[in-house]
Motif scaffolding. Structure first.
Motif, PDB file in Angstrom:
ATOM      1  N   ILE A 100       0.818  -1.219   0.000  1.00 34.35           N
ATOM      2  CA  ILE A 100       0.000   0.000   0.000  1.00 34.35           C
ATOM      3  C   ILE A 100       0.844   1.257   0.000  1.00 34.35           C
ATOM      4  O   ILE A 100       0.617   2.181  -0.780  1.00 34.35           O
ATOM      5  CB  ILE A 100      -0.959   0.008   1.214  1.00 34.35           C
ATOM      6  N   TRP A 101       1.825   1.306   0.892  1.00 38.49           N
ATOM      7  CA  TRP A 101       2.606   2.541   1.063  1.00 38.49           C
ATOM      8  C   TRP A 101       3.960   2.517   0.346  1.00 38.49           C
ATOM      9  O   TRP A 101       4.603   3.545   0.207  1.00 38.49           O
ATOM     10  CB  TRP A 101       2.822   2.829   2.547  1.00 38.49           C
ATOM     11  N   GLY A 102       4.396   1.328  -0.059  1.00 34.53           N
ATOM     12  CA  GLY A 102       5.660   1.235  -0.791  1.00 34.53           C
ATOM     13  C   GLY A 102       6.894   1.268   0.079  1.00 34.53           C
ATOM     14  O   GLY A 102       8.025   1.410  -0.427  1.00 34.53           O
ATOM     15  N   TYR A 103       6.733   1.118   1.411  1.00 35.72           N
ATOM     16  CA  TYR A 103       7.889   1.100   2.317  1.00 35.72           C
ATOM     17  C   TYR A 103       8.314  -0.352   2.546  1.00 35.72           C
ATOM     18  O   TYR A 103       7.490  -1.235   2.748  1.00 35.72           O
ATOM     19  CB  TYR A 103       7.556   1.735   3.663  1.00 35.72           C
ATOM     20  N   SER A 104       9.621  -0.569   2.567  1.00 34.97           N
ATOM     21  CA  SER A 104      10.119  -1.939   2.725  1.00 34.97           C
ATOM     22  C   SER A 104      10.175  -2.388   4.183  1.00 34.97           C
ATOM     23  O   SER A 104      10.182  -3.581   4.476  1.00 34.97           O
ATOM     24  CB  SER A 104      11.519  -2.069   2.108  1.00 34.97           C
ATOM     25  N   ALA A 105      10.213  -1.437   5.116  1.00 36.63           N
ATOM     26  CA  ALA A 105      10.312  -1.803   6.535  1.00 36.63           C
ATOM     27  C   ALA A 105       9.703  -0.704   7.404  1.00 36.63           C
ATOM     28  O   ALA A 105       9.560   0.450   6.978  1.00 36.63           O
ATOM     29  CB  ALA A 105      11.779  -2.023   6.919  1.00 36.63           C
ATOM     30  N   PHE A 106       9.344  -1.078   8.628  1.00 38.62           N
ATOM     31  CA  PHE A 106       8.834  -0.108   9.588  1.00 38.62           C
ATOM     32  C   PHE A 106       9.975   0.702  10.179  1.00 38.62           C
ATOM     33  O   PHE A 106      11.109   0.220  10.286  1.00 38.62           O
ATOM     34  CB  PHE A 106       8.095  -0.821  10.729  1.00 38.62           C
ATOM     35  N   ARG A 107       9.648   1.930  10.592  1.00 35.51           N
ATOM     36  CA  ARG A 107      10.581   2.733  11.375  1.00 35.51           C
ATOM     37  C   ARG A 107      10.305   2.458  12.842  1.00 35.51           C
ATOM     38  O   ARG A 107       9.141   2.523  13.261  1.00 35.51           O
ATOM     39  CB  ARG A 107      10.384   4.224  11.101  1.00 35.51           C
ATOM     40  N   PRO A 108      11.335   2.173  13.646  1.00 38.42           N
ATOM     41  CA  PRO A 108      11.083   2.002  15.075  1.00 38.42           C
ATOM     42  C   PRO A 108      10.459   3.271  15.654  1.00 38.42           C
ATOM     43  O   PRO A 108      10.881   4.371  15.266  1.00 38.42           O
ATOM     44  CB  PRO A 108      12.483   1.774  15.660  1.00 38.42           C
ATOM     45  N   PRO A 109       9.452   3.172  16.513  1.00 39.56           N
ATOM     46  CA  PRO A 109       8.866   1.939  17.067  1.00 39.56           C
ATOM     47  C   PRO A 109       7.523   1.590  16.418  1.00 39.56           C
ATOM     48  O   PRO A 109       6.624   1.098  17.091  1.00 39.56           O
ATOM     49  CB  PRO A 109       8.666   2.337  18.521  1.00 39.56           C
ATOM     50  N   LEU A 142      -2.813   1.103   9.379  1.00 40.33           N
ATOM     51  CA  LEU A 142      -2.477  -0.244   8.895  1.00 40.33           C
ATOM     52  C   LEU A 142      -3.200  -1.338   9.690  1.00 40.33           C
ATOM     53  O   LEU A 142      -3.832  -2.225   9.086  1.00 40.33           O
ATOM     54  CB  LEU A 142      -0.960  -0.439   8.926  1.00 40.33           C
ATOM     55  N   PRO A 143      -3.168  -1.345  11.033  1.00 39.46           N
ATOM     56  CA  PRO A 143      -3.945  -2.363  11.766  1.00 39.46           C
ATOM     57  C   PRO A 143      -5.431  -2.326  11.441  1.00 39.46           C
ATOM     58  O   PRO A 143      -6.083  -3.369  11.371  1.00 39.46           O
ATOM     59  CB  PRO A 143      -3.693  -2.007  13.234  1.00 39.46           C
ATOM     60  N   ALA A 144      -5.982  -1.115  11.230  1.00 42.15           N
ATOM     61  CA  ALA A 144      -7.406  -1.013  10.892  1.00 42.15           C
ATOM     62  C   ALA A 144      -7.723  -1.706   9.587  1.00 42.15           C
ATOM     63  O   ALA A 144      -8.757  -2.364   9.443  1.00 42.15           O
ATOM     64  CB  ALA A 144      -7.810   0.460  10.815  1.00 42.15           C
ATOM     65  N   LEU A 145      -6.827  -1.587   8.609  1.00 39.39           N
ATOM     66  CA  LEU A 145      -7.052  -2.186   7.299  1.00 39.39           C
ATOM     67  C   LEU A 145      -6.839  -3.695   7.307  1.00 39.39           C
ATOM     68  O   LEU A 145      -7.324  -4.398   6.425  1.00 39.39           O
ATOM     69  CB  LEU A 145      -6.118  -1.529   6.277  1.00 39.39           C
ATOM     70  N   LEU A 146      -6.120  -4.189   8.306  1.00 43.70           N
ATOM     71  CA  LEU A 146      -5.846  -5.628   8.390  1.00 43.70           C
ATOM     72  C   LEU A 146      -6.965  -6.397   9.088  1.00 43.70           C
ATOM     73  O   LEU A 146      -6.950  -7.625   9.104  1.00 43.70           O
ATOM     74  CB  LEU A 146      -4.522  -5.874   9.136  1.00 43.70           C
ATOM     75  N   GLN A 147      -7.921  -5.678   9.705  1.00 49.23           N
ATOM     76  CA  GLN A 147      -8.958  -6.335  10.486  1.00 49.23           C
ATOM     77  C   GLN A 147     -10.332  -6.163   9.835  1.00 49.23           C
ATOM     78  O   GLN A 147     -10.577  -5.201   9.125  1.00 49.23           O
ATOM     79  CB  GLN A 147      -8.996  -5.749  11.902  1.00 49.23           C
ATOM     80  N   THR A 148     -11.211  -7.097  10.133  1.00 50.84           N
ATOM     81  CA  THR A 148     -12.596  -6.977   9.702  1.00 50.84           C
ATOM     82  C   THR A 148     -13.339  -6.148  10.740  1.00 50.84           C
ATOM     83  O   THR A 148     -13.251  -6.414  11.928  1.00 50.84           O
ATOM     84  CB  THR A 148     -13.254  -8.366   9.596  1.00 50.84           C
ATOM     85  N   GLY A 149     -14.057  -5.143  10.282  1.00 51.15           N
ATOM     86  CA  GLY A 149     -14.758  -4.279  11.215  1.00 51.15           C
ATOM     87  C   GLY A 149     -14.292  -2.844  11.076  1.00 51.15           C
ATOM     88  O   GLY A 149     -13.527  -2.501  10.164  1.00 51.15           O
ATOM     89  N   LEU A 150     -14.742  -2.002  12.001  1.00 49.44           N
ATOM     90  CA  LEU A 150     -14.543  -0.569  11.902  1.00 49.44           C
ATOM     91  C   LEU A 150     -13.613  -0.060  13.006  1.00 49.44           C
ATOM     92  O   LEU A 150     -13.736  -0.462  14.155  1.00 49.44           O
ATOM     93  CB  LEU A 150     -15.906   0.140  12.026  1.00 49.44           C
ATOM     94  N   THR A 151     -12.692   0.825  12.635  1.00 55.15           N
ATOM     95  CA  THR A 151     -11.885   1.557  13.609  1.00 55.15           C
ATOM     96  C   THR A 151     -12.321   3.017  13.579  1.00 55.15           C
ATOM     97  O   THR A 151     -12.369   3.637  12.519  1.00 55.15           O
ATOM     98  CB  THR A 151     -10.385   1.448  13.292  1.00 55.15           C
ATOM     99  N   LEU A 152     -12.653   3.556  14.743  1.00 57.26           N
ATOM    100  CA  LEU A 152     -13.066   4.954  14.875  1.00 57.26           C
ATOM    101  C   LEU A 152     -11.845   5.798  15.204  1.00 57.26           C
ATOM    102  O   LEU A 152     -11.090   5.469  16.126  1.00 57.26           O
ATOM    103  CB  LEU A 152     -14.106   5.098  15.983  1.00 57.26           C
ATOM    104  N   VAL A 153     -11.652   6.873  14.457  1.00 53.63           N
ATOM    105  CA  VAL A 153     -10.538   7.779  14.700  1.00 53.63           C
ATOM    106  C   VAL A 153     -11.105   9.134  15.117  1.00 53.63           C
ATOM    107  O   VAL A 153     -11.741   9.823  14.317  1.00 53.63           O
ATOM    108  CB  VAL A 153      -9.648   7.944  13.450  1.00 53.63           C
ATOM    109  N   ARG A 207     -13.584   0.738   6.866  1.00 52.25           N
ATOM    110  CA  ARG A 207     -12.591   0.230   7.826  1.00 52.25           C
ATOM    111  C   ARG A 207     -12.143   1.336   8.780  1.00 52.25           C
ATOM    112  O   ARG A 207     -11.794   1.071   9.920  1.00 52.25           O
ATOM    113  CB  ARG A 207     -11.370  -0.355   7.095  1.00 52.25           C
ATOM    114  N   LEU A 208     -12.142   2.587   8.286  1.00 56.72           N
ATOM    115  CA  LEU A 208     -11.720   3.731   9.097  1.00 56.72           C
ATOM    116  C   LEU A 208     -12.767   4.839   8.983  1.00 56.72           C
ATOM    117  O   LEU A 208     -13.142   5.225   7.874  1.00 56.72           O
ATOM    118  CB  LEU A 208     -10.368   4.268   8.622  1.00 56.72           C
ATOM    119  N   LEU A 209     -13.224   5.331  10.116  1.00 56.77           N
ATOM    120  CA  LEU A 209     -14.153   6.459  10.122  1.00 56.77           C
ATOM    121  C   LEU A 209     -13.581   7.545  11.033  1.00 56.77           C
ATOM    122  O   LEU A 209     -13.398   7.325  12.230  1.00 56.77           O
ATOM    123  CB  LEU A 209     -15.532   6.040  10.625  1.00 56.77           C
TER     124      LEU A 209
END
Length: 481
Positions: free
Chosen positions: A19-28, A58-69, A116-118
């Protein structure tokens, strides 16, 4: 790390690349994402530009259901949702400035569980129409994210009282679900000293939260403070700095709408492409000005604190505090807009000389804002003696103009309990309750008028120990002297 959590992280990293084109996460980032995927409460304090949004998107998109922001500003919500939609991701926002047709479309998408995100403000989250949808037993809610969580401590008592009902909102949402599911809360901010962290944790009733903190220190951001002795001298210092950075994009912070308009007009008279920006502009005008600045059609924005949160312009080279805020957390939030691309950036603060004899404007401005806060708190305390011992927010608001603020203030003083997001019960008054709480500006004065390393002062005020007892940043004006 358990096998399942390691597997979750591997899936997350694959999606990050896709999705984002990054090869690795930045700590943390990996630590935060893992906590959210395991449905833990979390309090995350990462410097501006540290990639906080990705940690909950990213966690919101990996799960079924809604994440409220829950987010404080319309511009912040719209910018993040637009970026997600550009990537064809199921995200939407609800706020008061949205056209009716768009609101209807989003509510339909929510009803049919296509999101997935509202993103919404605390006030919209707790509005009757939206709350009715969210408390449907069949709607799966994976988590509640509080973005720019320092706003809860900064505004929750006297400006945005809905913030203080978010902790009990989580409990009510959990009770509404058929299986009494657990809904974790994750609070994200770039600026939270230990006192603000404690306030966030208490108000949201966080459950054994995972605390992830990084020092606010930014090695590419150079801090300078210059004393001014007259209002005219303040303008000349500003003009001199802008001329020295002629081809660069910058941001000037002032404290009032009137200052924003007058200073931007004056800069245009001096031949500079400048626009004012404040909450008094209508939504379309604000979006137009943001876009003009983002595309470099305009080089300078003169703004109140309504501008900045969530605005991602990596090549912003300087931030000037024409007027310095009264809170250190707000100052760090605002200077953090500069140099997000990692290249050298400047943060200049113009301040009246320490005594205020020659130029009392800074002292007068601070006193004005302190008095405003004290007046609101005093009024809230007076109203608290008139409201029923238990009842509904709606009834109190009908009876008293500032009823919501009075209830919020009582909650902050430990004199009120929310039984649900819309009903309260007064508690016995503690033995000693401060009637008025004043803004403590000691930290910001220590930064501005102290002779030590400015970054060291910030790092220590945020609860971090410098790497060595003799550590200095080496690139603020005090260190260079």
């Amino acid at each position: 790390m358990t096998k399942s959590s390691g597997s979750d992280l591997a899936i997350a990293q694959a999606r990050l690349q896709k999705i984002w084109g990054y090869s690795a996460f930045r700590p943390p980032q990996d630590t935060v994402i893992q906590a959210l995927l395991q449905h833990q409460d979390a309090l995350i304090v990462l410097p501006t530009g540290g990639g906080k949004s990705l940690c909950f998107q990213l966690p919101a998109l990996l799960q079924t259901g809604l994440t409220l922001v829950v987010s404080p500003l319309v511009a912040l919500m719209e910018n993040q949702v637009q970026e997600l939609r550009d990537r064809h991701l199921p995200a939407a926002t609800l706020h008061s400035e949205l056209p009716k047709q768009e609101k209807f479309r989003v509510l339909k998408a929510l009803e049919h569980q296509r999101l997935r995100l509202l993103y919404l403000s605390p006030e919209t989250l707790l509005s009757a129409t939206v709350w009715e949808q969210l408390t449907r037993a069949d709607l799966r809610i994976n988590g509640l994210v509080l973005d720019e969580a320092h706003c809860l401590a900064q505004w929750g008592e006297t400006f945005r009282p809905a913030y203080r009902r978010l902790g009990v909102a989580r409990q009510a949402l959990e009770r509404s679900k058929s299986r009494h599911s657990k809904i974790p809360i994750a609070a994200f901010t770039a600026t939270a000293d230990p006192q603000v962290q404690s306030s966030i944790g208490d108000t949201l009733a966080l459950r054994s939260p995972q605390l992830v903190r990084l020092s606010p220190y930014r090695p590419n951001l150079h801090l300078t403070v210059r004393s001014v002795y007259t209002p005219r001298g303040r303008k000349q210092q500003l003009l001199q700095f802008i001329k020295q950075h002629q081809r660069q994009t910058g941001l000037v912070y002032v404290r009032t709408r009137r200052d924003s308009e007058e200073l931007a007009s004056w800069l245009r008279q001096q031949g500079h492409r400048a626009l004012d920006y404040h909450a008094g502009l209508d939504a379309s005008d604000r979006r137009h000005r943001e876009q003009a600045w983002m595309s470099n059609q305009v080089r300078i924005v003169v703004a109140t604190n309504a501008f900045g949160m969530g605005v991602n312009k990596p090549d912003l080279r300087w931030v000037i505090h024409y007027h310095v805020p009264t809170l250190l957390t707000e100052y760090v939030q605002e200077i953090g807009r500069a140099g997000r691309d990692g290249k050298p950036a400047q943060a200049l603060s113009l301040v009246s000389e320490r005594t205020g004899w020659l130029d009392p404007t800074d002292q007068q401005r601070s006193q004005f804002f302190r008095q405003q806060t004290q007046q609101l708190q005093t009024k809230a305390g007076q109203l608290s003696r008139k409201i029923p011992t238990e009842g509904s927010l709606a009834d109190v608001q009908k009876q008293f103009k500032d009823g919501a603020i009075a209830l919020s203030y009582l909650h902050s003083q430990g004199q009120l309990q929310w039984t649900d997001p819309f009903h309260y019960r007064l508690l016995p008054t503690p033995a000693a309750v401060p009637v008025v709480k004043t803004t403590d500006d000691h930290s910001i004065r220590k930064l501005l008028y102290g002779h030590g390393c400015r970054w060291r002062t910030i790092v220590q005020q945020f609860g971090f120990r410098p790497a060595r007892p003799d550590w200095r940043c080496g690139h603020c004006d005090n260190c260079q002297r």
